[in-house]
Design an enzyme around this catalytic site. Structure first.
Site, PDB file in Angstrom:
ATOM      1  N   ASP A 116     -39.152 -79.539  14.573  1.00 32.91           N
ATOM      2  CA  ASP A 116     -38.378 -79.443  15.821  1.00 32.91           C
ATOM      3  C   ASP A 116     -37.282 -80.501  15.908  1.00 32.91           C
ATOM      4  OD1 ASP A 116     -40.098 -77.539  16.611  1.00 32.91           O
ATOM      5  OD2 ASP A 116     -40.878 -78.584  18.354  1.00 32.91           O
ATOM      6  N   CYS A 170     -49.413 -56.296  12.875  1.00 30.15           N
ATOM      7  CA  CYS A 170     -49.608 -55.778  14.219  1.00 30.15           C
ATOM      8  C   CYS A 170     -49.592 -54.258  14.140  1.00 30.15           C
ATOM      9  CB  CYS A 170     -48.501 -56.281  15.150  1.00 30.15           C
ATOM     10  SG  CYS A 170     -48.705 -58.009  15.580  1.00 30.15           S
TER      11      CYS A 170
HETATM   12  C1  B12 Z   1     -37.655 -73.031  21.943  1.00 28.16           C
HETATM   13  C2  B12 Z   1     -39.117 -73.128  21.648  1.00 28.16           C
HETATM   14  C3  B12 Z   1     -40.001 -72.802  22.670  1.00 28.16           C
HETATM   15  C4  B12 Z   1     -39.538 -72.202  23.999  1.00 28.16           C
HETATM   16  C5  B12 Z   1     -39.198 -70.719  23.759  1.00 28.16           C
HETATM   17  C6  B12 Z   1     -40.283 -69.963  22.997  1.00 28.16           C
HETATM   18  C7  B12 Z   1     -39.785 -68.933  21.999  1.00 28.16           C
HETATM   19  N1  B12 Z   1     -40.463 -67.809  21.960  1.00 28.16           N
HETATM   20  O1  B12 Z   1     -38.846 -69.137  21.244  1.00 28.16           O
HETATM   21  C8  B12 Z   1     -40.774 -72.462  24.918  1.00 28.16           C
HETATM   22  C9  B12 Z   1     -40.600 -73.783  25.619  1.00 28.16           C
HETATM   23  C10 B12 Z   1     -41.075 -71.360  25.942  1.00 28.16           C
HETATM   24  C11 B12 Z   1     -41.874 -72.609  23.873  1.00 28.16           C
HETATM   25  C12 B12 Z   1     -43.200 -72.409  24.142  1.00 28.16           C
HETATM   26  C13 B12 Z   1     -44.214 -72.503  23.204  1.00 28.16           C
HETATM   27  N2  B12 Z   1     -44.101 -73.008  21.955  1.00 28.16           N
HETATM   28 CO1  B12 Z   1     -42.397 -73.428  21.123  1.00 28.16          CO
HETATM   29  N3  B12 Z   1     -40.836 -73.735  20.104  1.00 28.16           N
HETATM   30  C14 B12 Z   1     -39.572 -73.550  20.370  1.00 28.16           C
HETATM   31  C15 B12 Z   1     -38.731 -73.923  19.147  1.00 28.16           C
HETATM   32  C16 B12 Z   1     -38.134 -75.320  19.356  1.00 28.16           C
HETATM   33  C17 B12 Z   1     -37.616 -72.929  18.792  1.00 28.16           C
HETATM   34  C18 B12 Z   1     -38.074 -71.452  18.748  1.00 28.16           C
HETATM   35  C19 B12 Z   1     -36.897 -70.541  18.575  1.00 28.16           C
HETATM   36  O2  B12 Z   1     -36.075 -70.705  17.696  1.00 28.16           O
HETATM   37  N4  B12 Z   1     -36.771 -69.560  19.448  1.00 28.16           N
HETATM   38  C20 B12 Z   1     -35.597 -68.703  19.415  1.00 28.16           C
HETATM   39  C21 B12 Z   1     -35.921 -67.274  19.300  1.00 28.16           C
HETATM   40  C22 B12 Z   1     -34.650 -66.586  18.763  1.00 28.16           C
HETATM   41  O3  B12 Z   1     -36.967 -67.075  18.413  1.00 28.16           O
HETATM   42  P1  B12 Z   1     -38.055 -65.963  18.619  1.00 28.16           P
HETATM   43  O4  B12 Z   1     -38.904 -66.041  19.818  1.00 28.16           O
HETATM   44  O5  B12 Z   1     -38.758 -65.945  17.354  1.00 28.16           O
HETATM   45  O6  B12 Z   1     -37.109 -64.689  18.870  1.00 28.16           O
HETATM   46  C23 B12 Z   1     -37.187 -63.569  18.103  1.00 28.16           C
HETATM   47  C24 B12 Z   1     -38.283 -62.757  18.620  1.00 28.16           C
HETATM   48  O7  B12 Z   1     -38.280 -62.854  20.048  1.00 28.16           O
HETATM   49  C25 B12 Z   1     -37.855 -61.442  18.089  1.00 28.16           C
HETATM   50  N5  B12 Z   1     -38.443 -60.463  18.931  1.00 28.16           N
HETATM   51  C26 B12 Z   1     -37.977 -59.883  20.021  1.00 28.16           C
HETATM   52  N6  B12 Z   1     -38.876 -59.039  20.476  1.00 28.16           N
HETATM   53  C27 B12 Z   1     -39.926 -59.093  19.633  1.00 28.16           C
HETATM   54  C28 B12 Z   1     -41.140 -58.442  19.632  1.00 28.16           C
HETATM   55  C29 B12 Z   1     -42.071 -58.723  18.615  1.00 28.16           C
HETATM   56  C30 B12 Z   1     -43.374 -58.004  18.583  1.00 28.16           C
HETATM   57  C31 B12 Z   1     -41.768 -59.688  17.606  1.00 28.16           C
HETATM   58  C32 B12 Z   1     -42.730 -60.014  16.493  1.00 28.16           C
HETATM   59  C33 B12 Z   1     -40.561 -60.341  17.636  1.00 28.16           C
HETATM   60  C34 B12 Z   1     -39.657 -60.016  18.649  1.00 28.16           C
HETATM   61  O8  B12 Z   1     -36.453 -61.390  18.046  1.00 28.16           O
HETATM   62  C35 B12 Z   1     -35.958 -62.687  18.257  1.00 28.16           C
HETATM   63  C36 B12 Z   1     -34.879 -62.965  17.250  1.00 28.16           C
HETATM   64  O9  B12 Z   1     -35.407 -63.009  15.922  1.00 28.16           O
HETATM   65  C37 B12 Z   1     -39.814 -73.912  18.000  1.00 28.16           C
HETATM   66  C38 B12 Z   1     -39.611 -74.945  16.876  1.00 28.16           C
HETATM   67  C39 B12 Z   1     -38.542 -74.494  15.907  1.00 28.16           C
HETATM   68  N7  B12 Z   1     -37.608 -75.378  15.626  1.00 28.16           N
HETATM   69  O10 B12 Z   1     -38.567 -73.364  15.428  1.00 28.16           O
HETATM   70  C40 B12 Z   1     -41.132 -74.167  18.772  1.00 28.16           C
HETATM   71  C41 B12 Z   1     -42.385 -73.419  18.318  1.00 28.16           C
HETATM   72  C42 B12 Z   1     -42.025 -71.961  18.106  1.00 28.16           C
HETATM   73  N8  B12 Z   1     -43.264 -73.520  19.473  1.00 28.16           N
HETATM   74  C43 B12 Z   1     -44.529 -73.618  19.171  1.00 28.16           C
HETATM   75  C44 B12 Z   1     -45.589 -73.623  20.110  1.00 28.16           C
HETATM   76  C45 B12 Z   1     -46.944 -74.073  19.611  1.00 28.16           C
HETATM   77  C46 B12 Z   1     -45.370 -73.221  21.437  1.00 28.16           C
HETATM   78  C47 B12 Z   1     -46.409 -72.955  22.528  1.00 28.16           C
HETATM   79  C48 B12 Z   1     -47.704 -72.251  22.036  1.00 28.16           C
HETATM   80  C49 B12 Z   1     -46.746 -74.281  23.207  1.00 28.16           C
HETATM   81  C50 B12 Z   1     -47.514 -74.098  24.532  1.00 28.16           C
HETATM   82  N9  B12 Z   1     -48.789 -73.927  24.515  1.00 28.16           N
HETATM   83  O11 B12 Z   1     -46.895 -74.101  25.557  1.00 28.16           O
HETATM   84  C51 B12 Z   1     -45.603 -72.047  23.487  1.00 28.16           C
HETATM   85  C52 B12 Z   1     -45.700 -70.563  23.070  1.00 28.16           C
HETATM   86  C53 B12 Z   1     -44.857 -69.632  23.914  1.00 28.16           C
HETATM   87  C54 B12 Z   1     -44.527 -68.326  23.196  1.00 28.16           C
HETATM   88  N10 B12 Z   1     -45.390 -67.344  23.183  1.00 28.16           N
HETATM   89  O12 B12 Z   1     -43.468 -68.215  22.587  1.00 28.16           O
HETATM   90  C55 B12 Z   1     -44.733 -73.655  17.671  1.00 28.16           C
HETATM   91  C56 B12 Z   1     -45.266 -72.291  17.189  1.00 28.16           C
HETATM   92  C57 B12 Z   1     -46.211 -72.380  16.003  1.00 28.16           C
HETATM   93  C58 B12 Z   1     -46.611 -71.005  15.541  1.00 28.16           C
HETATM   94  N11 B12 Z   1     -47.884 -70.818  15.222  1.00 28.16           N
HETATM   95  O13 B12 Z   1     -45.803 -70.109  15.463  1.00 28.16           O
HETATM   96  C59 B12 Z   1     -43.271 -74.020  17.165  1.00 28.16           C
HETATM   97  C60 B12 Z   1     -42.895 -73.430  15.796  1.00 28.16           C
HETATM   98  C61 B12 Z   1     -43.209 -75.562  17.139  1.00 28.16           C
HETATM   99  C62 B12 Z   1     -43.871 -76.174  15.903  1.00 28.16           C
HETATM  100  N12 B12 Z   1     -43.119 -76.930  15.123  1.00 28.16           N
HETATM  101  O14 B12 Z   1     -45.029 -75.978  15.628  1.00 28.16           O
HETATM  102  N13 B12 Z   1     -41.363 -72.934  22.652  1.00 28.16           N
END
Ligand code: B12
Length: 177
Positions: A116, A170
């Site tokens: 991160d 899934c």
């Molecule tokens: C911003 C962020 C958040 C934000 C936004 C969450 C999010 N979904 O992105 C907030 C603050 C809400 C958050 C919460 C949490 N986070 Co966070 N977060 C991040 C961070 C810094 C960036 C993630 C990112 O790039 N998001 C941007 C979008 C574009 O990514 P995305 O969600 O994958 O979007 C794609 C999907 O949505 C997809 N999509 C759309 N519809 C659908 C439907 C399906 C079925 C699928 C598969 C995909 C999909 O299309 C999008 C484009 O590719 C990362 C660390 C990192 N540098 O990667 C940690 C990270 C993802 N977080 C993590 C964790 C642990 C959490 C929490 C569990 C913590 C908690 N208990 O509160 C929650 C989980 C919430 C959730 N279900 O997402 C871990 C996840 C580990 C893992 N096993 O994957 C990470 C990797 C941190 C780490 N270094 O370990 N987080």
């Protein structure tokens, strides 16, 4: 851990762009910045030849939902109950990185570790390294590890063998699978 190539996620930049164009990043304005690096890990550090993705479990021993029965108690998310994961994972990444450098067949290689701390999309990179797939909760999910694990990345100039991507398990086809 698993290994991928920095250019190993086809379509990553386009998916991120679509996400941001639709305003799904909400108030996370920083996500719209440095999109060139976030969407293309090979642009972040062009000398990097491999990315080692690490999964660090935080699965709780007891039932994390039990606290919900105690209406007079506050519940802290499991990921925040231990030490700050940024410190914990970074320490492990550095240790693994040092070992990699020490055991490399030729000297002069370099590493950079991220948890991160850089514009790196850790979930799709970890999927490309075979650690799991992005589940419907969008986090990485693995048949062996479950989903309660943190992710971290070691970028290195070393050409390491790739592990190959994990596919979605899934039931309905997901966007990433
Ligand atoms: C911003 C962020 C958040 C934000 C936004 C969450 C999010 N979904 O992105 C907030 C603050 C809400 C958050 C919460 C949490 N986070 Co966070 N977060 C991040 C961070 C810094 C960036 C993630 C990112 O790039 N998001 C941007 C979008 C574009 O990514 P995305 O969600 O994958 O979007 C794609 C999907 O949505 C997809 N999509 C759309 N519809 C659908 C439907 C399906 C079925 C699928 C598969 C995909 C999909 O299309 C999008 C484009 O590719 C990362 C660390 C990192 N540098 O990667 C940690 C990270 C993802 N977080 C993590 C964790 C642990 C959490 C929490 C569990 C913590 C908690 N208990 O509160 C929650 C989980 C919430 C959730 N279900 O997402 C871990 C996840 C580990 C893992 N096993 O994957 C990470 C990797 C941190 C780490 N270094 O370990 N987080």
């Amino acid at each position: 851990m698993g290994v991928m190539r920095p250019d190993g996620v086809p379509g990553l930049a386009g998916r991120l762009e679509a996400f941001v164009d639709q305003g799904r990043h909400g108030q996370m304005g920083w996500m719209a910045e440095r999109m060139g690096w976030r969407g293309d890990p090979s642009a972040l550090w062009p000398e990097a030849r491999s990315v080692v993705m690490l999964a660090e479990l935080y699965t709780p021993e007891g039932d994390p939902l039990a606290v919900l029965e105690q209406r007079d108690r506050a519940a802290v998310s499991v990921y925040a109950q231990g030490r700050d994961y940024h410190d914990l994972v970074k320490k492990r990444l550095k240790r693994l990185g040092r070992w990699l450098l020490e055991t490399a067949p030729e000297p002069g290689h370099q590493i950079k570790v991220f948890v991160d701390t850089a514009p790196v999309m850790e979930k799709p990179l970890a999927q490309a390294a075979g650690l799991g797939w992005q589940g419907k909760h969008t986090n990485l999910l693995s048949r062996d590890l479950g989903s309660w694990f943190f992710l971290g990345a070691i970028f290195t100039t070393m050409p390491l063998p790739e592990d190959g991507p994990e596919v979605s398990h899934c039931q309905r086809k997901s966007r990433t699978g």
